[in-house]
Design a protein around this motif. Structure first.
Motif, PDB file in Angstrom:
ATOM      1  N   GLU A  22       0.850  -1.187   0.000  1.00  0.00           N
ATOM      2  CA  GLU A  22       0.000   0.000   0.000  1.00  0.00           C
ATOM      3  C   GLU A  22       0.888   1.239   0.000  1.00  0.00           C
ATOM      4  O   GLU A  22       1.877   1.298   0.725  1.00  0.00           O
ATOM      5  N   PRO A  23       0.570   2.251  -0.806  1.00  0.00           N
ATOM      6  CA  PRO A  23       1.459   3.413  -0.904  1.00  0.00           C
ATOM      7  C   PRO A  23       1.462   4.257   0.369  1.00  0.00           C
ATOM      8  O   PRO A  23       0.456   4.369   1.070  1.00  0.00           O
ATOM      9  N   LEU A  96       7.993   6.615 -13.453  1.00  0.00           N
ATOM     10  CA  LEU A  96       6.982   5.571 -13.571  1.00  0.00           C
ATOM     11  C   LEU A  96       7.181   4.540 -12.471  1.00  0.00           C
ATOM     12  O   LEU A  96       8.240   3.938 -12.366  1.00  0.00           O
ATOM     13  N   SER A  97       6.156   4.352 -11.645  1.00  0.00           N
ATOM     14  CA  SER A  97       6.199   3.308 -10.632  1.00  0.00           C
ATOM     15  C   SER A  97       4.859   3.139  -9.947  1.00  0.00           C
ATOM     16  O   SER A  97       4.354   2.035  -9.825  1.00  0.00           O
ATOM     17  N   ARG A  98       4.234   4.260  -9.513  1.00  0.00           N
ATOM     18  CA  ARG A  98       3.059   4.185  -8.644  1.00  0.00           C
ATOM     19  C   ARG A  98       1.829   4.694  -9.382  1.00  0.00           C
ATOM     20  O   ARG A  98       1.465   5.857  -9.290  1.00  0.00           O
ATOM     21  N   GLY A  99       1.197   3.821 -10.165  1.00  0.00           N
ATOM     22  CA  GLY A  99       0.067   4.224 -10.974  1.00  0.00           C
ATOM     23  C   GLY A  99      -1.280   3.925 -10.344  1.00  0.00           C
ATOM     24  O   GLY A  99      -1.389   3.594  -9.160  1.00  0.00           O
ATOM     25  N   VAL A 105      -4.147   4.539  -4.410  1.00  0.00           N
ATOM     26  CA  VAL A 105      -3.071   5.338  -4.977  1.00  0.00           C
ATOM     27  C   VAL A 105      -2.875   6.567  -4.094  1.00  0.00           C
ATOM     28  O   VAL A 105      -3.849   7.145  -3.587  1.00  0.00           O
ATOM     29  N   ALA A 106      -1.620   6.942  -3.882  1.00  0.00           N
ATOM     30  CA  ALA A 106      -1.304   8.189  -3.183  1.00  0.00           C
ATOM     31  C   ALA A 106      -1.216   9.285  -4.239  1.00  0.00           C
ATOM     32  O   ALA A 106      -0.319   9.272  -5.083  1.00  0.00           O
ATOM     33  N   ALA A 107      -2.157  10.226  -4.205  1.00  0.00           N
ATOM     34  CA  ALA A 107      -2.276  11.224  -5.257  1.00  0.00           C
ATOM     35  C   ALA A 107      -1.926  12.617  -4.736  1.00  0.00           C
ATOM     36  O   ALA A 107      -2.556  13.094  -3.780  1.00  0.00           O
ATOM     37  N   PRO A 108      -0.931  13.302  -5.307  1.00  0.00           N
ATOM     38  CA  PRO A 108      -0.655  14.687  -4.935  1.00  0.00           C
ATOM     39  C   PRO A 108      -1.878  15.563  -5.191  1.00  0.00           C
ATOM     40  O   PRO A 108      -2.588  15.370  -6.187  1.00  0.00           O
ATOM     41  N   VAL A 109      -2.129  16.524  -4.316  1.00  0.00           N
ATOM     42  CA  VAL A 109      -3.334  17.344  -4.462  1.00  0.00           C
ATOM     43  C   VAL A 109      -3.317  18.136  -5.761  1.00  0.00           C
ATOM     44  O   VAL A 109      -4.387  18.471  -6.297  1.00  0.00           O
ATOM     45  N   ARG A 110      -2.122  18.415  -6.310  1.00  0.00           N
ATOM     46  CA  ARG A 110      -2.046  19.164  -7.573  1.00  0.00           C
ATOM     47  C   ARG A 110      -2.627  18.385  -8.735  1.00  0.00           C
ATOM     48  O   ARG A 110      -2.878  18.962  -9.805  1.00  0.00           O
ATOM     49  N   THR A 111      -2.867  17.077  -8.542  1.00  0.00           N
ATOM     50  CA  THR A 111      -3.365  16.231  -9.624  1.00  0.00           C
ATOM     51  C   THR A 111      -4.869  15.975  -9.530  1.00  0.00           C
ATOM     52  O   THR A 111      -5.415  15.274 -10.374  1.00  0.00           O
ATOM     53  N   LEU A 112      -5.540  16.520  -8.515  1.00  0.00           N
ATOM     54  CA  LEU A 112      -6.905  16.110  -8.187  1.00  0.00           C
ATOM     55  C   LEU A 112      -7.928  17.237  -8.311  1.00  0.00           C
ATOM     56  O   LEU A 112      -7.593  18.417  -8.236  1.00  0.00           O
ATOM     57  N   ALA A 113      -9.171  16.827  -8.480  1.00  0.00           N
ATOM     58  CA  ALA A 113     -10.332  17.719  -8.388  1.00  0.00           C
ATOM     59  C   ALA A 113     -11.493  16.901  -7.846  1.00  0.00           C
ATOM     60  O   ALA A 113     -11.479  15.670  -7.869  1.00  0.00           O
TER      61      ALA A 113
END
Length: 308
Positions: A22-23, A96-99, A105-113
């Motif tokens: 788990e990330p 490339l590693s954590r897709g 998935v651990a997602a940076p807030v800059r990538t989300l809405a």
């Protein structure tokens, strides 16, 4: 957690279903429980090693950049999202590693809405990459304005369909090029359809005798090379498929993670301005089959992997 991963470059056969750690969740990220992840052409290009000159690869790689899911835990510095929020994301890092083809998935807030309430998880998962690509090229590269005429190649595809809708929302006239099977879809989105074939240029010129103001290519090769001849004087050209566009006086477009742009797209979907078609869904353990179908093309919509 369960995930799809690959330990070497290659075809769909290198994809393995099994357990991965788990990330960990950094201060500026959130842990997302993945509900759906869409397959994009870049996913298999990465898997086959075509992006090695751009991105470092840390094996084993969990593929996937598109996601729709639910926030389980925000990082220590995150104020934008809380546990239970439904989100969409273009979760691309500079390696490339954590897709996203995983349970979490651990997602940076800059990538989300925040996810549009009007879309189900499979449809929402198909919006980020294709939507950001179309939005950013139309706004930042081609700078499309009202009453201009825009030519969109592969207009029945994922990026093309959204580009047609977004250009129409900007007040532009859209000519959409596609196979015969995609003509009705383009018209339903508000575009004027032309069919690929030896007379494609003649079809476009019949609709736009003075040339088109802007053209978006997502095919490359011969289609890209013939497109400058369809531009009006001062017309603009962009490609998301072929870097040789620069030699033709155009610009290459590559989607950038941008929370503001993604939020705008989510809002347009919420308003009914944008729709996302899903051709077929697969469970996570059959992700290799999903890749094979998507790579074959001509699906008429997104191929999406869903989690239980």
């Amino acid at each position: 957690m369960k995930a799809i991963s690959y330990r070497r470059h290659g075809g769909p056969g290198v994809l393995e279903y099994g357990d991965r750690p788990e990330p960990k969740v950094g201060p500026d990220s959130v842990l997302v429980e993945v509900r759906a992840a869409a397959v994009n052409p870049v996913d298999w290009k990465c898997r086959e090693g075509y992006l090695d000159g751009m991105l470092d690869t840390v094996f084993p790689v969990i593929p996937g950049w598109d996601v729709a899911g639910v926030v389980l835990r925000p990082g220590a510095a995150v104020t934008e999202f809380a546990a239970g929020d439904e989100v969409i994301g273009y979760v691309r890092e500079d390696f490339l590693s954590r897709g996203t083809f995983a349970q979490y998935v651990a997602a940076p807030v800059r990538t989300l809405a925040h996810k549009p309430r009007s879309l189900g998880f499979p449809e929402a998962a198909g919006l980020p990459l294709a939507g950001l690509t179309a939005h950013q090229v139309l706004h930042r590269v081609l700078r499309v304005r009202p009453r201009e005429t825009v030519l969109v190649h592969a207009a029945a595809g994922a990026v093309g369909s959204l580009a047609v809708q977004l250009a129409r929302h900007l007040g532009a006239r859209v000519i959409g090029a596609a196979r015969a099977s995609g003509q009705e879809h383009i018209r339903a989105l508000g575009g004027e359809a032309v069919t690929y074939g030896d007379d494609l240029a003649a079809q476009v010129r019949a609709l736009a005798p003075d040339g088109v103001d802007a053209a978006l290519d997502s095919i490359g090769g011969d289609i890209l090379r013939m497109t400058p001849g369809l531009l009006a004087p001062g017309g603009r050209l962009a490609s998301i498929a072929d870097s040789a566009v620069g030699e033709l006086g155009g610009a290459y477009g590559f989607a950038r993670a941008d929370a503001a742009d993604l939020t705008e797209l989510a809002g347009l979907a919420e308003q009914g301005v944008l729709t996302v078609g899903v051709a077929r869904t697969y469970p996570l353990e059959q992700a290799a089959d999903a890749f094979q179908l998507a790579e074959a093309g001509g699906t008429g919509g997104k191929v999406v992997v869903t989690m239980g």
